[in-house]
Design an enzyme around this catalytic site. Structure first.
Site, PDB file in Angstrom:
ATOM      1  N   GLY A 145      -2.394   2.135   1.598  1.00  7.83           N
ATOM      2  CA  GLY A 145      -2.553   3.517   1.171  1.00  7.83           C
ATOM      3  C   GLY A 145      -3.987   3.832   0.780  1.00  7.83           C
ATOM      4  O   GLY A 145      -4.894   3.025   1.024  1.00  7.83           O
ATOM      5  N   ASP A 192       4.288   7.237   1.091  1.00  6.71           N
ATOM      6  CA  ASP A 192       3.984   8.501   0.402  1.00  6.71           C
ATOM      7  C   ASP A 192       3.362   9.568   1.304  1.00  6.71           C
ATOM      8  O   ASP A 192       3.369  10.745   0.950  1.00  6.71           O
ATOM      9  CB  ASP A 192       3.028   8.249  -0.768  1.00  6.71           C
ATOM     10  CG  ASP A 192       3.683   7.503  -1.909  1.00  6.71           C
ATOM     11  OD1 ASP A 192       4.902   7.288  -1.856  1.00  6.71           O
ATOM     12  OD2 ASP A 192       2.964   7.132  -2.850  1.00  6.71           O
TER      13      ASP A 192
HETATM   14  N1  LIG Z   1     -11.461   1.936  -6.467  1.00  6.31           N
HETATM   15  C1  LIG Z   1     -11.044   0.743  -6.011  1.00  6.31           C
HETATM   16  N2  LIG Z   1     -11.922  -0.271  -5.839  1.00  6.31           N
HETATM   17  C2  LIG Z   1     -11.516  -1.463  -5.358  1.00  6.31           C
HETATM   18  N3  LIG Z   1     -10.242  -1.751  -5.033  1.00  6.31           N
HETATM   19  C3  LIG Z   1      -9.332  -0.795  -5.173  1.00  6.31           C
HETATM   20  C4  LIG Z   1      -9.664   0.498  -5.668  1.00  6.31           C
HETATM   21  N4  LIG Z   1      -8.535   1.240  -5.703  1.00  6.31           N
HETATM   22  C5  LIG Z   1      -7.534   0.445  -5.269  1.00  6.31           C
HETATM   23  N5  LIG Z   1      -8.002  -0.787  -4.936  1.00  6.31           N
HETATM   24  C6  LIG Z   1      -7.246  -1.927  -4.430  1.00  6.31           C
HETATM   25  O1  LIG Z   1      -6.201  -1.500  -3.568  1.00  6.31           O
HETATM   26  C7  LIG Z   1      -4.942  -1.952  -4.089  1.00  6.31           C
HETATM   27  C8  LIG Z   1      -3.859  -1.000  -3.668  1.00  6.31           C
HETATM   28  O2  LIG Z   1      -4.111   0.297  -4.226  1.00  6.31           O
HETATM   29  P1  LIG Z   1      -2.888   1.169  -4.785  1.00  6.31           P
HETATM   30  O3  LIG Z   1      -2.135   0.357  -5.774  1.00  6.31           O
HETATM   31  O4  LIG Z   1      -3.471   2.474  -5.217  1.00  6.31           O
HETATM   32  O5  LIG Z   1      -1.922   1.340  -3.539  1.00  6.31           O
HETATM   33  P2  LIG Z   1      -2.131   2.138  -2.176  1.00  6.31           P
HETATM   34  O6  LIG Z   1      -2.973   1.363  -1.258  1.00  6.31           O
HETATM   35  O7  LIG Z   1      -2.575   3.532  -2.503  1.00  6.31           O
HETATM   36  O8  LIG Z   1      -0.677   2.095  -1.570  1.00  6.31           O
HETATM   37  P3  LIG Z   1       0.615   2.944  -1.961  1.00  6.31           P
HETATM   38  O9  LIG Z   1       0.285   4.405  -1.769  1.00  6.31           O
HETATM   39  O10 LIG Z   1       1.634   2.511  -0.986  1.00  6.31           O
HETATM   40  O11 LIG Z   1       0.957   2.580  -3.365  1.00  6.31           O
HETATM   41  C9  LIG Z   1      -5.187  -2.050  -5.587  1.00  6.31           C
HETATM   42  O12 LIG Z   1      -4.241  -2.867  -6.228  1.00  6.31           O
HETATM   43  C10 LIG Z   1      -6.566  -2.672  -5.595  1.00  6.31           C
HETATM   44  O13 LIG Z   1      -6.516  -4.028  -5.259  1.00  6.31           O
HETATM   45  O1  LIG Z   2       6.519  -0.862  -6.485  1.00  3.59           O
HETATM   46  P1  LIG Z   2       5.471  -0.341  -7.403  1.00  3.59           P
HETATM   47  O2  LIG Z   2       4.251  -1.206  -7.425  1.00  3.59           O
HETATM   48  O3  LIG Z   2       5.991   0.005  -8.744  1.00  3.59           O
HETATM   49  O4  LIG Z   2       4.945   1.032  -6.777  1.00  3.59           O
HETATM   50  C1  LIG Z   2       5.684   2.199  -6.767  1.00  3.59           C
HETATM   51  C2  LIG Z   2       4.891   3.245  -6.041  1.00  3.59           C
HETATM   52  O5  LIG Z   2       4.644   2.791  -4.729  1.00  3.59           O
HETATM   53  C3  LIG Z   2       5.113   3.751  -3.803  1.00  3.59           C
HETATM   54  O6  LIG Z   2       6.413   3.353  -3.414  1.00  3.59           O
HETATM   55  C4  LIG Z   2       4.237   3.793  -2.585  1.00  3.59           C
HETATM   56  O7  LIG Z   2       3.002   4.254  -2.972  1.00  3.59           O
HETATM   57  C5  LIG Z   2       5.143   5.064  -4.595  1.00  3.59           C
HETATM   58  O8  LIG Z   2       5.989   6.020  -3.997  1.00  3.59           O
HETATM   59  C6  LIG Z   2       5.579   4.566  -5.939  1.00  3.59           C
HETATM   60  O9  LIG Z   2       5.150   5.433  -6.972  1.00  3.59           O
END
Ligand SMILES: Nc1ncnc2c1ncn2[C@@H]1O[C@H](COP(=O)(O)OP(=O)(O)OP(=O)(O)O)[C@@H](O)[C@H]1O
Ligand SMILES: O=P(O)(O)OC[C@H]1O[C@](O)(CO)[C@@H](O)[C@@H]1O
Length: 329
Positions: free
Chosen positions: A102, A128
């Protein structure tokens, strides 16, 4: 260019395996070696990886989750972790890192670019759908189907008991799953973060709508679909607020992580397959610090920052149909 690394990061999404498969098969075609880091950025820091050959990706296109495991990694925000990851990639002579995840994972990819001399490319994978630069993300279509299937089932019992149900779906700060599942399930109301700024006002609107439905249809079932994180306590608090005001029992249902699992629907498998192959070809073309996506059936690339700098809008017309045109006055 000789060697590609892949990782899956953030919430797992149905179709991530289809994407890994596509990358590995495309790399094989172009005679590139592939390794997969495990547990998202954790594996990159710990140098935890495995070789990925075509034999490792047979029989996975239909599987949810990710064969590489996923993870969130708070440490990856630091300069130290960024440098350690870059060194690990360079030690293995990796030319390109492909990050499936994401927009948080894309921020991580952007962070890595400051220290890593190779290329980094993001592939949008999250239920999402909150990533600008692509019409849909890998996993999003399956999550809608899963939510819809559950809402249809709740509707059966809601109808039998003429009950009010409030059903909470995922979407950390985005209403894509909620709006689409609400429209497809013919829910009476939907609450999404993009359009919900005053929860007390929303409660009053729900109650007004409920009374309008009762006076038109008589006592009947009433379904509200809400995104998560709209208020502390989520749908449980919301149900209590409505019950307190109306003295009518409201039942909360939280669909939760069931929405992240299951076999990907065909749209997610196909999107994942296209984006995986395209990312490898963009890597061969020398692209760096970009994301791949699909817009109006065309494969596209964007600077990776677009994924979090631009807020992806909901379909305004769908919102209007759900919130205005179909509302009982
Ligand atoms: N600003 C940042 N700098 C460096 N690493 C980051 C940063 N933001 C996020 N990450 C890395 O990316 C990982 C995943 O980010 P996040 O938990 O926001 O999920 P996501 O990729 O947006 O996926 P989802 O939307 O499915 O939750 C974080 O746990 C971290 O390791
Ligand atoms: O399983 P976790 O780390 O609690 O994350 C939950 C979040 O991850 C997602 O399933 C995907 O970003 C969101 O819809 C939800 O808020």
């Amino acid at each position: 260019m000789k060697k590609i690394a892949i990782l899956t990061s953030g919430g797992d999404a149905p179709g991530m395996n289809a994407c890994i498969r596509s990358i590995v098969l495309t790399a094989e075609h172009y005679e590139l070696e592939v390794i997969g880091y495990k547990h998202g950025y954790n594996g990159l820091i710990d140098q935890e990886y495995k070789l990925l050959a075509p034999a490792n990706v047979t029989n996975i296109i239909q599987r949810g989750g990710t064969i590489l495991k996923s993870g969130r990694c708070d440490d990856f925000h630091t300069e130290e972790a960024g440098r350690a990851a870059a060194n690990n990639l360079q030690d293995l002579n990796v030319d390109v890192l492909l990050v499936i995840g994401g927009n948080g994972s894309f921020r991580g990819a952007h962070h890595l670019c400051k220290y890593y001399k190779g290329q980094v490319i993001g592939l949008p994978g999250t239920i999402d759908n909150d990533i600008s630069g692509t019409d849909a993300t890998i996993g999003y279509y399956t999550a809608i189907e899963t939510a819809l299937d559950s809402i249809d089932k709740v509707r059966d019992t809601a109808d039998a008991f003429e009950r009010i149900f409030l059903i909470e779906v995922m979407g950390r700060h985005a209403g894509f799953i909620a709006l689409n599942a609400a429209v497809a399930s013919a829910a009476d109301r939907v609450l999404v973060p993009e359009d919900c700024h005053d929860i007390d006002l929303e409660v009053d609107k729900i109650i007004e709508h409920l009374h309008a439905v009762y006076s038109q249809r008589g006592i009947s079932s009433f379904i509200v679909v809400t995104s998560e994180n709209l208020l502390p306590g989520g749908v449980i608090t919301l149900a209590k607020m409505i019950t307190d005001k109306t003295k009518i029992e409201c039942r909360p249902v939280i669909l939760g992580h069931v929405q992240r699992g299951g076999s990907p629907v065909s749209q997610d498998r196909i999107l994942a397959t296209k984006l995986g192959a395209y990312a490898v070809e963009q890597a061969l073309a020398g692209q760096n610090n970009i994301m791949v996506g699909e817009h109006n059936s065309q494969l596209v690339t964007h600077p990776i920052e677009i994924s979090w700098q631009q807020k992806k809008p909901l379909d305004e017309y769908l919102l209007k149909i759900q919130q205005q045109l179909f509302h009982t006055k």
